[in-house]
Design a protein around this motif. Structure first.
Motif, PDB file in Angstrom:
ATOM      1  N   VAL A 208       0.831  -1.212   0.000  1.00  0.00           N
ATOM      2  CA  VAL A 208       0.000   0.000   0.000  1.00  0.00           C
ATOM      3  C   VAL A 208       0.863   1.259   0.000  1.00  0.00           C
ATOM      4  CG1 VAL A 208      -1.994  -1.113   1.051  1.00  0.00           C
ATOM      5  CG2 VAL A 208      -0.285  -0.035   2.518  1.00  0.00           C
ATOM      6  N   ASP A 209       2.085   1.178   0.514  1.00  0.00           N
ATOM      7  CA  ASP A 209       2.976   2.338   0.518  1.00  0.00           C
ATOM      8  C   ASP A 209       3.688   2.531  -0.810  1.00  0.00           C
ATOM      9  OD1 ASP A 209       2.337   2.962   3.122  1.00  0.00           O
ATOM     10  OD2 ASP A 209       4.077   1.966   4.001  1.00  0.00           O
ATOM     11  N   ASN A 210       3.671   1.496  -1.664  1.00  0.00           N
ATOM     12  CA  ASN A 210       4.338   1.554  -2.968  1.00  0.00           C
ATOM     13  C   ASN A 210       3.307   1.189  -4.043  1.00  0.00           C
ATOM     14  OD1 ASN A 210       7.526   1.770  -2.375  1.00  0.00           O
ATOM     15  ND2 ASN A 210       6.529   0.497  -0.821  1.00  0.00           N
ATOM     16  N   ALA A 211       2.476   2.176  -4.344  1.00  0.00           N
ATOM     17  CA  ALA A 211       1.279   1.923  -5.140  1.00  0.00           C
ATOM     18  C   ALA A 211       1.557   1.448  -6.560  1.00  0.00           C
ATOM     19  CB  ALA A 211       0.423   3.190  -5.196  1.00  0.00           C
ATOM     20  N   THR A 212       2.729   1.722  -7.107  1.00  0.00           N
ATOM     21  CA  THR A 212       3.012   1.325  -8.485  1.00  0.00           C
ATOM     22  C   THR A 212       3.833   0.042  -8.570  1.00  0.00           C
ATOM     23  OG1 THR A 212       5.027   2.696  -8.551  1.00  0.00           O
ATOM     24  CG2 THR A 212       2.951   3.728  -9.253  1.00  0.00           C
ATOM     25  N   ALA A 213       4.258  -0.478  -7.447  1.00  0.00           N
ATOM     26  CA  ALA A 213       5.074  -1.696  -7.465  1.00  0.00           C
ATOM     27  C   ALA A 213       4.211  -2.902  -7.816  1.00  0.00           C
ATOM     28  CB  ALA A 213       5.730  -1.903  -6.104  1.00  0.00           C
ATOM     29  N   PRO A 214       4.762  -3.846  -8.581  1.00  0.00           N
ATOM     30  CA  PRO A 214       3.988  -5.050  -8.895  1.00  0.00           C
ATOM     31  C   PRO A 214       3.756  -5.896  -7.640  1.00  0.00           C
ATOM     32  CG  PRO A 214       6.258  -5.301  -9.613  1.00  0.00           C
ATOM     33  CD  PRO A 214       6.109  -3.872  -9.185  1.00  0.00           C
ATOM     34  N   VAL A 215       2.617  -6.535  -7.582  1.00  0.00           N
ATOM     35  CA  VAL A 215       2.303  -7.431  -6.468  1.00  0.00           C
ATOM     36  C   VAL A 215       2.311  -8.847  -7.033  1.00  0.00           C
ATOM     37  CG1 VAL A 215       0.709  -7.948  -4.591  1.00  0.00           C
ATOM     38  CG2 VAL A 215       0.872  -5.620  -5.485  1.00  0.00           C
ATOM     39  N   THR A 216       3.451  -9.494  -6.950  1.00  0.00           N
ATOM     40  CA  THR A 216       3.652 -10.808  -7.544  1.00  0.00           C
ATOM     41  C   THR A 216       4.431 -11.692  -6.578  1.00  0.00           C
ATOM     42  OG1 THR A 216       5.746 -10.136  -8.554  1.00  0.00           O
ATOM     43  CG2 THR A 216       3.728  -9.787  -9.867  1.00  0.00           C
ATOM     44  N   ALA A 217       4.549 -12.954  -6.946  1.00  0.00           N
ATOM     45  CA  ALA A 217       5.361 -13.858  -6.135  1.00  0.00           C
ATOM     46  C   ALA A 217       6.810 -13.375  -6.094  1.00  0.00           C
ATOM     47  CB  ALA A 217       5.279 -15.275  -6.696  1.00  0.00           C
ATOM     48  N   ALA A 218       7.281 -12.821  -7.214  1.00  0.00           N
ATOM     49  CA  ALA A 218       8.660 -12.329  -7.270  1.00  0.00           C
ATOM     50  C   ALA A 218       8.855 -11.123  -6.355  1.00  0.00           C
ATOM     51  CB  ALA A 218       9.032 -11.963  -8.703  1.00  0.00           C
ATOM     52  N   SER A 219       7.879 -10.202  -6.332  1.00  0.00           N
ATOM     53  CA  SER A 219       8.034  -9.026  -5.473  1.00  0.00           C
ATOM     54  C   SER A 219       7.964  -9.432  -3.994  1.00  0.00           C
ATOM     55  CB  SER A 219       6.962  -7.975  -5.797  1.00  0.00           C
ATOM     56  OG  SER A 219       5.673  -8.400  -5.402  1.00  0.00           O
ATOM     57  N   TRP A 220       7.157 -10.432  -3.686  1.00  0.00           N
ATOM     58  CA  TRP A 220       7.115 -10.953  -2.319  1.00  0.00           C
ATOM     59  C   TRP A 220       8.466 -11.525  -1.917  1.00  0.00           C
ATOM     60  CZ3 TRP A 220       5.521 -11.738   2.453  1.00  0.00           C
ATOM     61  CH2 TRP A 220       5.769 -12.945   3.102  1.00  0.00           C
ATOM     62  N   ARG A 221       9.083 -12.304  -2.813  1.00  0.00           N
ATOM     63  CA  ARG A 221      10.383 -12.900  -2.490  1.00  0.00           C
ATOM     64  C   ARG A 221      11.454 -11.829  -2.324  1.00  0.00           C
ATOM     65  NH1 ARG A 221       8.526 -16.867  -6.259  1.00  0.00           N
ATOM     66  NH2 ARG A 221       9.619 -15.808  -7.961  1.00  0.00           N
ATOM     67  N   ARG A 222      11.412 -10.811  -3.193  1.00  0.00           N
ATOM     68  CA  ARG A 222      12.393  -9.730  -3.064  1.00  0.00           C
ATOM     69  C   ARG A 222      12.191  -8.971  -1.755  1.00  0.00           C
ATOM     70  NH1 ARG A 222      11.332  -9.053  -8.648  1.00  0.00           N
ATOM     71  NH2 ARG A 222       9.861  -7.364  -8.205  1.00  0.00           N
ATOM     72  N   TRP A 223      10.941  -8.673  -1.438  1.00  0.00           N
ATOM     73  CA  TRP A 223      10.672  -7.970  -0.181  1.00  0.00           C
ATOM     74  C   TRP A 223      11.095  -8.825   0.998  1.00  0.00           C
ATOM     75  CZ3 TRP A 223       7.916  -9.170   4.153  1.00  0.00           C
ATOM     76  CH2 TRP A 223       7.747  -8.132   5.083  1.00  0.00           C
ATOM     77  N   LEU A 224      10.818 -10.099   0.936  1.00  0.00           N
ATOM     78  CA  LEU A 224      11.147 -11.010   2.023  1.00  0.00           C
ATOM     79  C   LEU A 224      12.655 -11.086   2.220  1.00  0.00           C
ATOM     80  CD1 LEU A 224       9.713 -12.916   4.020  1.00  0.00           C
ATOM     81  CD2 LEU A 224      10.046 -14.761   2.347  1.00  0.00           C
ATOM     82  N   ALA A 225      13.380 -11.137   1.110  1.00  0.00           N
ATOM     83  CA  ALA A 225      14.836 -11.194   1.210  1.00  0.00           C
ATOM     84  C   ALA A 225      15.374  -9.916   1.831  1.00  0.00           C
ATOM     85  CB  ALA A 225      15.452 -11.414  -0.169  1.00  0.00           C
ATOM     86  N   GLY A 226      14.868  -8.767   1.400  1.00  0.00           N
ATOM     87  CA  GLY A 226      15.313  -7.497   1.961  1.00  0.00           C
ATOM     88  C   GLY A 226      14.941  -7.359   3.433  1.00  0.00           C
ATOM     89  N   ASN A 227      13.769  -7.823   3.777  1.00  0.00           N
ATOM     90  CA  ASN A 227      13.334  -7.770   5.172  1.00  0.00           C
ATOM     91  C   ASN A 227      14.209  -8.660   6.042  1.00  0.00           C
ATOM     92  OD1 ASN A 227      11.364  -9.044   7.433  1.00  0.00           O
ATOM     93  ND2 ASN A 227      10.786  -6.935   7.019  1.00  0.00           N
ATOM     94  N   SER A 228      14.599  -9.813   5.512  1.00  0.00           N
ATOM     95  CA  SER A 228      15.435 -10.729   6.283  1.00  0.00           C
ATOM     96  C   SER A 228      16.814 -10.132   6.523  1.00  0.00           C
ATOM     97  CB  SER A 228      15.569 -12.063   5.540  1.00  0.00           C
ATOM     98  OG  SER A 228      14.316 -12.696   5.418  1.00  0.00           O
ATOM     99  N   VAL A 229      17.342  -9.457   5.481  1.00  0.00           N
ATOM    100  CA  VAL A 229      18.652  -8.808   5.637  1.00  0.00           C
ATOM    101  C   VAL A 229      18.573  -7.701   6.672  1.00  0.00           C
ATOM    102  CG1 VAL A 229      20.342  -7.356   4.473  1.00  0.00           C
ATOM    103  CG2 VAL A 229      19.441  -9.383   3.321  1.00  0.00           C
ATOM    104  N   ALA A 230      17.498  -6.895   6.589  1.00  0.00           N
ATOM    105  CA  ALA A 230      17.342  -5.798   7.557  1.00  0.00           C
ATOM    106  C   ALA A 230      17.202  -6.337   8.969  1.00  0.00           C
ATOM    107  CB  ALA A 230      16.124  -4.959   7.171  1.00  0.00           C
ATOM    108  N   SER A 231      16.473  -7.447   9.103  1.00  0.00           N
ATOM    109  CA  SER A 231      16.279  -8.007  10.433  1.00  0.00           C
ATOM    110  C   SER A 231      17.585  -8.507  11.017  1.00  0.00           C
ATOM    111  CB  SER A 231      15.273  -9.179  10.351  1.00  0.00           C
ATOM    112  OG  SER A 231      14.013  -8.705   9.932  1.00  0.00           O
ATOM    113  N   ARG A 232      18.455  -9.106  10.213  1.00  0.00           N
ATOM    114  CA  ARG A 232      19.718  -9.623  10.702  1.00  0.00           C
ATOM    115  C   ARG A 232      20.693  -8.503  11.069  1.00  0.00           C
ATOM    116  NH1 ARG A 232      19.034 -13.377   6.398  1.00  0.00           N
ATOM    117  NH2 ARG A 232      20.494 -12.216   5.113  1.00  0.00           N
ATOM    118  N   SER A 233      20.519  -7.305  10.401  1.00  0.00           N
ATOM    119  CA  SER A 233      21.436  -6.211  10.646  1.00  0.00           C
ATOM    120  C   SER A 233      21.109  -5.447  11.924  1.00  0.00           C
ATOM    121  CB  SER A 233      21.418  -5.249   9.453  1.00  0.00           C
ATOM    122  OG  SER A 233      20.165  -4.585   9.352  1.00  0.00           O
ATOM    123  N   ARG A 234      19.900  -5.675  12.473  1.00  0.00           N
ATOM    124  CA  ARG A 234      19.511  -4.950  13.666  1.00  0.00           C
ATOM    125  C   ARG A 234      20.071  -5.615  14.918  1.00  0.00           C
ATOM    126  NH1 ARG A 234      14.462  -3.899  10.884  1.00  0.00           N
ATOM    127  NH2 ARG A 234      13.465  -5.708  11.824  1.00  0.00           N
TER     128      ARG A 234
END
Length: 234
Positions: A208-234
């Motif tokens: 909802v914060d990125n209204a033009t971004a595609p909502v696909t299995a690929a975007s979920w995996r990319r978001w998940l990977a980025g979220n996992s990296v951010a979580s490990r860095s905290r």
């Protein structure tokens, strides 16, 4: 209330809390589907007797074929699938009026799957493919004023439960439901003790914060990977 709506009034018992009323509605749904299948068999029989002609040249056989087709349509259209498919096809026939008229039945279909999945699975001909088309239609055209709250409730249920087929489409639907109620729901879910709940809510927040971004299995995996990296860095 229109005559068509009166005809389908009984389908709302499919999610009634009283098990006897649900059972009666399920029985009616199955009986109508059986009649539809019997009419299809009737058509096949006429087709065989007509020498496999799609349009029998014999007037009597053509009249019988017309009767069989009418019986099949009358039975099928009287089930829950009749108004649900009318909702899904509103883009091509009926437009906004049909979308609004049949949206409550489409929501009912999703509520049935959410609240009584076993009963839905065994009685809802069309299953996951129909769920996909219903969600796609709401994603494209949005909720009606009468279905906004129900759709938000369904989206919330999808966040908190074990993943079911086609649940990922609720992420795209979130954009159509964006507002204070949705954001409050997502904020709460991102504080849940269940890590999967937090991830689903976090991804929907990103959607909802990125209204033009595609909502696909690929975007979920990319978001998940980025979220996992951010979580490990905290």
């Amino acid at each position: 209330m229109s005559a068509g709506t009166d005809k389908h009034r009984w389908v709302f018992d499919l999610i009634h809390p009283d098990s006897a009323r649900r059972a009666a509605a399920i029985g009616r749904q199955r009986d109508l589907m059986s009649k539809s299948q019997e009419a299809i068999q009737w058509q096949n029989d006429v087709w065989q007797r007509a020498g496999r002609e799609l349009m029998p040249s014999d007037p009597a056989l053509q009249a019988e074929m017309d009767q069989a087709r009418a019986a099949q349509w009358a039975a099928w259209e009287s089930t829950l699938l009749g108004p649900v498919y009318a909702f899904c096809s509103a883009r091509w026939s009926g437009g906004p009026e049909a979308h609004s008229r049949y949206a409550p039945y489409a929501v009912l279909f999703l509520q049935w799957e959410t609240r009584y999945p076993d009963e839905w699975h065994h009685a809802a001909i069309g299953g996951w493919g129909t769920k996909k088309e219903v969600l796609r239609r709401f994603i494209a055209a949005g909720p009606t004023p009468d279905t906004q709250a129900d759709l938000l409730e369904l989206l919330t249920a999808a966040i908190y439960r074990e993943h079911r087929c086609e649940d990922s489409r609720y992420a795209a639907l979130a954009r159509q439901l964006d507002g204070p109620s949705l954001r409050c729901c997502l904020a709460s879910a991102q504080q849940d003790h269940d890590g999967l709940v937090r991830l689903r809510a976090g991804y929907m927040q990103w959607v909802v914060d990125n209204a033009t971004a595609p909502v696909t299995a690929a975007s979920w995996r990319r978001w998940l990977a980025g979220n996992s990296v951010a979580s490990r860095s905290r």
